[in-house]
Design an enzyme around this catalytic site. Structure first.
Site, short mmCIF file in Angstrom:
data_model
loop_
_atom_site.label_atom_id
_atom_site.label_comp_id
_atom_site.label_asym_id
_atom_site.label_seq_id
_atom_site.Cartn_x
_atom_site.Cartn_y
_atom_site.Cartn_z
N GLU B 267 1.07 -1.60 0.28
CA GLU B 267 -0.08 -0.01 -0.29
C GLU B 267 1.09 1.31 0.35
OE1 GLU B 267 -2.65 -0.97 3.30
OE2 GLU B 267 -3.81 -1.95 2.24
N ASP B 346 -8.48 -8.73 3.71
CA ASP B 346 -8.11 -7.77 4.97
C ASP B 346 -9.55 -8.23 5.75
OD1 ASP B 346 -7.16 -5.93 5.64
OD2 ASP B 346 -7.37 -4.25 4.71
N GLU B 374 -12.04 -3.04 12.33
CA GLU B 374 -12.07 -2.13 10.72
C GLU B 374 -13.51 -2.17 10.24
OE1 GLU B 374 -8.39 -2.59 9.25
OE2 GLU B 374 -9.06 -0.81 7.14
#
Lengths: 658, 658
Positions: B267, B346, B374
């Protein structure tokens, strides 16, 4: 300034004047500006500024019983002398720049006196600049040209040379008011009205010599947040007293202060609704504080429910401004201008006219445009918006026999005169506007605000002539690239007036469903069968009924509704046939492929200008066209794929849809 | 601390020990911690800490030739005395808390000696805390419980009492490593490794008495950004020397420093690819700097192309970690642990196992979970994740006869032992975790990391018993609310394993197409006919081939693929019939209505606890359940509307779909 592009006022623009003998007659700060311009011009081009003797150009500021408008000027030829006359410095400044634009043509042949006066008395730029960098919106909200030219490091800049150069640019195109701070007034910015006032006065001094009055955006809650009062109720005597005292202090510091700009009860900002008051009561409270000093309140009509439930098919954001404001017609004080976004929603590439503009005959209205390209490519894309504004200003809400929008805002349709306001596209970028070609939007806004009857092509031609003088190939290429660029942008983005298929975070690039389930009230309702928003009276939200005839009926019928607004007003099946003869879905495919092809042609055309425009301009535009190419393809592919996946209808021409 | 919730260690939890006569034998900082706990307990509950005479509980830290694991302990009863023995303070601490959890049961009847030792040697929490508030990601990246307990105002906190209380909580559940800063290492955070090292040493002192070693996330580019070298090439001698010198300085300040955590080439973070090196070369460079001091590199396998083109149907983010890392098996040094996210993408609510975990038999692996929610409701939603982790740790990659994931990570399947790592959900919120019930995820992570064979219900039961002692009605209600809450969350969010239908900005709430045209490589490909990602070998991306048999075949076939992962592996028509007997689209409708109904039942169940739990807990959870109700309905309605608009298939039960 070193490294800053001169925009449309390079030294070459003053050659015709600068090579001649010129006399300037008159006094005052704006006449001094004219005199300074002439001095610089003649110093650079071999002419002379003289007090006596024969001259080629005489610029005269003097009383004239036959003239009442300080902004007007008369140009004529007396023998071999071109004469500009005005009763005020600002008129003389406008006349001077008229001669600049004419170039050699101002000095040839005989010409009768011709009077020039602005068609729209208010010609204003709003800056959405923040003093402090906002954690989400940055230094300039919806700004795409770097930081603010007014503020840096949490304060008004010590060096205001950029602001001064900006004021000169604006004066040259007839802009006469500037609002210095964001309509969303945050904590530090609120204090411009009080303890930061000396800095505002410094900015006012920068703009004054160019005939421009400064304004401040203020928070309706200022009596509480700045004044420590327990309420901001506009009918509360202590609140009125606070506004009166505060305004008096502003005028003590800035005698020609323009007034306030207010975004109230809008997207979370405080407003009169909290006290059960309407927007006329809110606006008038501030207006009365300004009236003794000749100040004006610009009160935005951008009031709507931004906490909408997408499941609610009855509420229609497009209706909101009319619902809130039309009933208040006649209630606003004479020094209130209701500032209405040109379309009913929010600066999309294509919207119908805001029906508010035809619904308040007893109210001063200003039409609000966006020069900053929030939804139109953010100064990464070439999108020359002057044709859009020209279309709006020339629109006839009551049909072909009736007045235009410019007539309404200009005071020629019964209502008292207002004007036009636009959000500036300028920042501390060396090219002012990020994209060098976006300077033409700023220039064009001023020119169209002065005279809405100028054609977009003529305005662009003026800009090209000043900015890139002397090369017919450049002129032709820029017309090719820019004249149709608004329609090109429309072709590769949201189709047929439906708007909004944009990334909610940042408003750049496609996200077809980005606003589809959002509280902001902006939907397209696409399903496997069709797309569009039913805003008819018969089966939809009734928004069409906010227009007078004939448009209430033209828009109501799917048969008569213009193609470019079809999906704004109607939900139709994908196989609905447009006036163009194409189905809706084939139109979507075709227009998106066409838009991208047009961008490719822009790239080719621009490439031919290497060596014909300054290298730094060439490089910047070349790089941005690369991004425009990428982004346009992204729009094309996402929109086409979205509708292909939904409709299952293949492209009639068999092109690649992913 | 005033106003801070005691989590699972209220004074009441120590009643059984505190009311008794206790002896603590041994020395060292962690034994001192145990002694301190006993002192506090007996002071509050009337017992006594004694050196001589008969006792009810004896806690003995002493050498034992038969024991090698410093973390192990033995518990038994000798007459009327309960005896805990360990060879190290940390084992004694774990034994002490074992007795705390047993409560009165530890002191009744006869019991033979029983040895307890952790099944997973590494039990680590990663903090994604930033020292400076990051302009986009905030103080704690993906943190939903307020600010950092380590950092405030751009520096390590002066007052570390919250960190101390946190260390105590972690020690009580067997966590033995903590990484102190975000894996995305920004500028200030990079300096923790160098000039801010004294502050890191202060934090290490806080954790040391609880048997916890601290780690730092470091940037692979540190030799350049901190060291001023022209390269960070892992094979460059100067780079290796910089890491060696820097690491030596760290160990001079913190002799029991745990090591580094590295997010490289991920990323946008720097990594070995820039120098043409592979990830083993990158990891080993750092490992060799740590090896002389007994430190470990945790090297994340989260490497993928985050600049993907959605038009490219061949690239599959799910494949990336295996593609990059499986070929490197056997190349990593012994003090490298490759840290692999539990699923291939993820931390979605449902993913298959990451195939990396079964593909590196010669590599130490740690499975990475997210305790911070998250993608699972951000500590606004009740989502008890222990069942998810239990399912992962118990998964058998080679089928029913083979080892489990916990066996692999625990060193019982041939590979050298690694462990488990999770991203912490803790912040400076008074309840530690935002949602008070999210404390159970932190507790459960530690307990499951110690023994993956514990059932989620048993772990939750321990947590309830400690946190809300003595009320069977509370116990029953919390099981009702929490046991199935992960599946409830799954039901009202993205269906059938397809994942991602979440707002890209913030990862909270639904946005069905939010990632559909994104560079992040996360798609569902829904069109008017069907939905899902074809990851088969026969017609798709081939991801199924990264699994060993039998799963490579189970997942490959639409007939055998489990329903809950169907859309992760297959693109199927809406009328495809699941093993459940429902069509895909009817399953979507049914599960979304069911999920919301389950949330309604949570609300009712919780409401009955008023007066039975502390009022501040009751109020916080009540308020959050209201938000969960709203958000779950939003998920239900957006997902159902989306698929209704696309498929045109009505709900068989005629419920409202907007």
């Amino acid at each position: 300034m070193v490294g800053v592009h001169p925009a449309w006022l390079p030294a070459s623009a003053f050659r015709s004047i600068g090579a001649r003998r010129v006399r300037v007659v008159g006094d005052g700060p704006v006449v001094a500006t004219v005199r300074g311009e002439v001095e610089t011009a003649v110093a650079g081009h071999g002419g002379a500024l003289v007090d006596d003797g024969p001259v080629d150009l005489e610029l005269v500021c003097a009383p004239d019983d036959g003239e009442a408008d300080p902004e007007a000027f008369v140009v004529g030829r007396a023998g071999s002398t071109t004469v500009v006359r005005a009763i005020d410095g600002v008129g003389l400044l406008y006349g001077f720049h008229h001669v600049v634009r004419l170039g050699e043509a101002a000095f040839t042949g005989a010409a009768e006196d011709r009077r020039h006066a602005p068609r729209l008395p208010v010609r204003m730029l709003d800056h959405w600049d923040n003093v402090d960098v906002h954690p989400v919106m940055g230094q300039v909200e919806r700004g795409y040209a770097g930081g603010s030219i007014f503020y840096a490091d949490g304060a008004v800049r010590a060096d205001l040379s950029r602001a001064r150069a900006y004021a000169r640019l604006l004066g040259s195109i007839g802009v006469n008011r500037v609002c210095l701070n964001n309509v969303n007034v945050h904590r530090t910015e609120a204090r411009l009205l009080t303890d930061l006032l000396p800095d505002v006065a410094r900015l006012a001094e920068v703009f004054r010599p160019h005939g421009i009055r400064v304004h401040l955006s203020v928070s309706f809650a200022a009596p509480m947040t700045l004044g420590g009062l327990p309420t901001a109720d506009p009918l509360d005597p202590a609140v009125r007293d606070w506004w009166a005292r505060t305004s008096a202090e502003v005028y003590a510091a800035i005698p020609d202060f323009g007034g306030y700009v207010v975004k109230a009860d809008s997207e979370g900002s405080p407003g009169p609704f909290a006290y059960g008051r309407d927007h006329a009561e809110g606006a008038n409270a501030l207006a009365r504080a300004l009236a003794p000093f000749g100040g004006t309140v610009f009160w935005r009509a951008f009031v709507y429910n931004h906490r909408q439930d997408w499941r609610d098919r009855k509420t229609d954001r497009a209706r909101a401004a009319h619902d809130h404001f039309a009933p208040l017609d006649g209630s606003f004080d004479a020094n209130v201008v209701v500032q209405v976004k040109s379309g009913p929603v929010d600066f999309q590439v294509r919207e119908p006219l805001s029906p508010v503009i035809a619904a308040m005959p007893r109210t001063r209205l200003a039409v609000e445009f966006q020069v900053t390209q929030e939804y139109t490519g953010q100064q990464k894309h070439v999108c020359h918006l002057v044709p859009q504004w020209h279309e709006v200003l020339g629109f006839q809400p009551w049909g072909e026999e009736g007045p235009t929008v410019a007539d309404i805002a200009g005071g020629r349709a019964g209502a008292p005169a207002g004007g036009v306001v636009a959000v500036s596209n300028v920042g501390d970028d060396p090219f002012w506007t990020g994209h060098p070609l976006a300077q033409a939007n700023l220039f064009g806004f001023g020119r169209l605000a002065w005279d809405d009857r100028l054609t977009p092509e003529a305005v662009l031609d003026e800009w090209i002539g000043l900015t890139f003088p002397g090369d017919p190939a450049v002129r032709e290429a820029l017309h090719d690239i820019m004249d149709g660029s608004w329609l090109t942008y429309e072709r590769y983005t949201a189709p047929l007036g439906v708007g909004w298929m944009v990334n909610p975070a940042g408003h750049y690039g496609p996200s077809v469903d980005g606003y589809e389930y959002s509280p902001w009230g902006t939907y397209h309702f696409a399903d496997r069968d069709g797309v569009g928003v039913d805003r008819t009276r018969s089966t939809g939200t009734g928004f069409t009924g906010q227009f007078p005839a004939p448009w209430r009926d033209v828009y109501e019928s799917v048969e008569t509704c213009p193609d470019e607004l079809l999906l704004f007003f109607h939900h139709v099946p994908y196989d609905h046939v447009l006036h163009s003869g194409k189905t809706v879905v084939q139109h979507i495919y075709d227009s998106h492929f066409a838009g991208c092809e047009e961008v490719s042609r822009m790239v080719e055309t621009w490439a031919r200008l290497e060596g014909r425009v300054p290298p730094e301009v060439f490089e910047r535009v070349t790089a941005l066209l690369q991004e425009q190419t990428r982004c346009a393809a992204e729009w094309r592919d996402q929109v086409n794929t979205y509708f292909w996946r939904k409709s299952g209808v293949p492209d009639a021409r068999g092109r690649t849809i992913h």
